[in-house]
Write a protein that holds these residues in place. Structure first.
Motif, PDB file in Angstrom:
ATOM      1  N   ASP A  23      50.467  54.924  14.678  1.00  0.00           N
ATOM      2  CA  ASP A  23      50.547  53.642  15.384  1.00  0.00           C
ATOM      3  C   ASP A  23      49.948  53.737  16.782  1.00  0.00           C
ATOM      4  O   ASP A  23      49.204  52.852  17.213  1.00  0.00           O
ATOM      5  CB  ASP A  23      51.988  53.146  15.468  1.00  0.00           C
ATOM      6  N   ARG A  24      50.263  54.812  17.490  1.00  0.00           N
ATOM      7  CA  ARG A  24      49.734  54.986  18.859  1.00  0.00           C
ATOM      8  C   ARG A  24      48.207  55.065  18.837  1.00  0.00           C
ATOM      9  O   ARG A  24      47.534  54.452  19.652  1.00  0.00           O
ATOM     10  CB  ARG A  24      50.295  56.258  19.492  1.00  0.00           C
ATOM     11  N   ASP A  29      42.772  51.873  23.160  1.00  0.00           N
ATOM     12  CA  ASP A  29      41.538  51.175  23.514  1.00  0.00           C
ATOM     13  C   ASP A  29      40.453  52.237  23.678  1.00  0.00           C
ATOM     14  O   ASP A  29      40.313  52.856  24.734  1.00  0.00           O
ATOM     15  CB  ASP A  29      41.718  50.380  24.813  1.00  0.00           C
ATOM     16  N   TRP A  30      39.703  52.466  22.601  1.00  0.00           N
ATOM     17  CA  TRP A  30      38.704  53.538  22.568  1.00  0.00           C
ATOM     18  C   TRP A  30      37.540  53.299  23.528  1.00  0.00           C
ATOM     19  O   TRP A  30      36.785  54.229  23.813  1.00  0.00           O
ATOM     20  CB  TRP A  30      38.170  53.709  21.147  1.00  0.00           C
ATOM     21  N   PHE A  31      37.395  52.075  24.031  1.00  0.00           N
ATOM     22  CA  PHE A  31      36.283  51.764  24.928  1.00  0.00           C
ATOM     23  C   PHE A  31      36.699  51.760  26.392  1.00  0.00           C
ATOM     24  O   PHE A  31      35.864  51.571  27.266  1.00  0.00           O
ATOM     25  CB  PHE A  31      35.680  50.415  24.529  1.00  0.00           C
ATOM     26  N   ASP A  32      37.975  51.971  26.683  1.00  0.00           N
ATOM     27  CA  ASP A  32      38.477  52.004  28.052  1.00  0.00           C
ATOM     28  C   ASP A  32      38.100  53.348  28.676  1.00  0.00           C
ATOM     29  O   ASP A  32      38.639  54.395  28.319  1.00  0.00           O
ATOM     30  CB  ASP A  32      39.998  51.822  28.065  1.00  0.00           C
ATOM     31  N   LEU A  36      39.718  57.171  28.353  1.00  0.00           N
ATOM     32  CA  LEU A  36      38.898  58.271  27.847  1.00  0.00           C
ATOM     33  C   LEU A  36      38.873  59.409  28.865  1.00  0.00           C
ATOM     34  O   LEU A  36      39.049  60.574  28.516  1.00  0.00           O
ATOM     35  CB  LEU A  36      37.483  57.772  27.553  1.00  0.00           C
ATOM     36  N   LYS A  37      38.668  59.056  30.143  1.00  0.00           N
ATOM     37  CA  LYS A  37      38.613  60.058  31.211  1.00  0.00           C
ATOM     38  C   LYS A  37      39.922  60.835  31.315  1.00  0.00           C
ATOM     39  O   LYS A  37      39.926  62.022  31.624  1.00  0.00           O
ATOM     40  CB  LYS A  37      38.302  59.359  32.544  1.00  0.00           C
ATOM     41  N   SER A  38      41.058  60.176  31.046  1.00  0.00           N
ATOM     42  CA  SER A  38      42.368  60.832  31.164  1.00  0.00           C
ATOM     43  C   SER A  38      42.843  61.433  29.837  1.00  0.00           C
ATOM     44  O   SER A  38      44.013  61.756  29.689  1.00  0.00           O
ATOM     45  CB  SER A  38      43.415  59.841  31.666  1.00  0.00           C
ATOM     46  N   ASP A  39      41.915  61.576  28.875  1.00  0.00           N
ATOM     47  CA  ASP A  39      42.249  62.109  27.547  1.00  0.00           C
ATOM     48  C   ASP A  39      43.327  61.273  26.863  1.00  0.00           C
ATOM     49  O   ASP A  39      44.170  61.798  26.141  1.00  0.00           O
ATOM     50  CB  ASP A  39      42.704  63.570  27.632  1.00  0.00           C
ATOM     51  N   PHE A  40      43.301  59.960  27.119  1.00  0.00           N
ATOM     52  CA  PHE A  40      44.237  59.008  26.516  1.00  0.00           C
ATOM     53  C   PHE A  40      45.692  59.346  26.842  1.00  0.00           C
ATOM     54  O   PHE A  40      46.587  59.078  26.071  1.00  0.00           O
ATOM     55  CB  PHE A  40      44.012  58.900  25.005  1.00  0.00           C
ATOM     56  N   ARG A  41      45.889  59.922  28.024  1.00  0.00           N
ATOM     57  CA  ARG A  41      47.247  60.249  28.481  1.00  0.00           C
ATOM     58  C   ARG A  41      47.876  58.990  29.068  1.00  0.00           C
ATOM     59  O   ARG A  41      47.826  58.763  30.271  1.00  0.00           O
ATOM     60  CB  ARG A  41      47.210  61.380  29.506  1.00  0.00           C
ATOM     61  N   THR A  42      48.469  58.216  28.193  1.00  0.00           N
ATOM     62  CA  THR A  42      49.020  56.923  28.588  1.00  0.00           C
ATOM     63  C   THR A  42      50.519  56.805  28.297  1.00  0.00           C
ATOM     64  O   THR A  42      51.122  55.778  28.572  1.00  0.00           O
ATOM     65  CB  THR A  42      48.306  55.796  27.825  1.00  0.00           C
TER      66      THR A  42
END
Length: 165
Positions: A23-24, A29-32, A36-42
């Protein structure tokens, strides 16, 4: 030489984690460029507010918890992981039974057989690291160069360290 043992989640818990991971990833958002820069650390990390997790980190958190090690000649040595999951024998046994046990080679252990083995391993004459042992083995030291002694908690030999490498 010895053998390390780990507690892993039950299959149902792994499947639930897998679904959450799916789900995650689906909702990233693959285009953000920022993500991307933060390795998707959200994902907020409850253990470190300055270091968010990415979906894979979240999936793997607490997936494999080191329980302890058996070694010939020694009493079984438990890793209480700084009391993060348990702090006494009763809590430890409940924690073990709430998951599955594997050895360092990936072999699944029967929980009750593991508990029996670990409680009996070296129970009568197994070595522990105490003042007497340190006095008789002055060359015995650890990387941190500090005095190191085992703790005895509810009759269990518990390592003062969490590093079993």
């Amino acid at each position: 030489m010895g053998t390390n043992f780990y507690r892993i989640p039950k299959s149902k818990q792994v499947m639930e984690r897998h679904q959450k991971l799916h789900d995650r990833i689906t909702h990233l958002d693959w285009f953000d460029v920022g993500q991307l820069k933060s390795d998707f650390r959200t994902i907020e990390n409850p253990e470190d507010e300055w270091s968010p997790l990415n979906p894979w980190d979240e999936f793997m958190t607490d997936m494999q918890i080191h329980l302890g090690k058996r070694s010939m000649g020694w009493k079984f040595c438990w890793n209480f992981n700084n009391n993060k999951y348990y702090s006494n024998k009763e809590e430890l046994l409940k924690f073990i039974r709430s998951g599955r046990v594997v050895d360092e080679y990936g072999n699944l252990q029967d929980n009750e057989e593991f508990i029996k083995m670990s409680l009996e391993w070296g129970a009568e004459d197994g070595l522990i690291v105490d003042e007497k042992y340190m006095k008789n083995n002055e060359s015995y030291h650890f990387l941190n160069q500090e005095k190191y002694y085992d703790k005895i908690i509810d009759g269990l030999r518990v390592s003062s360290s969490t590093d079993f490498s």
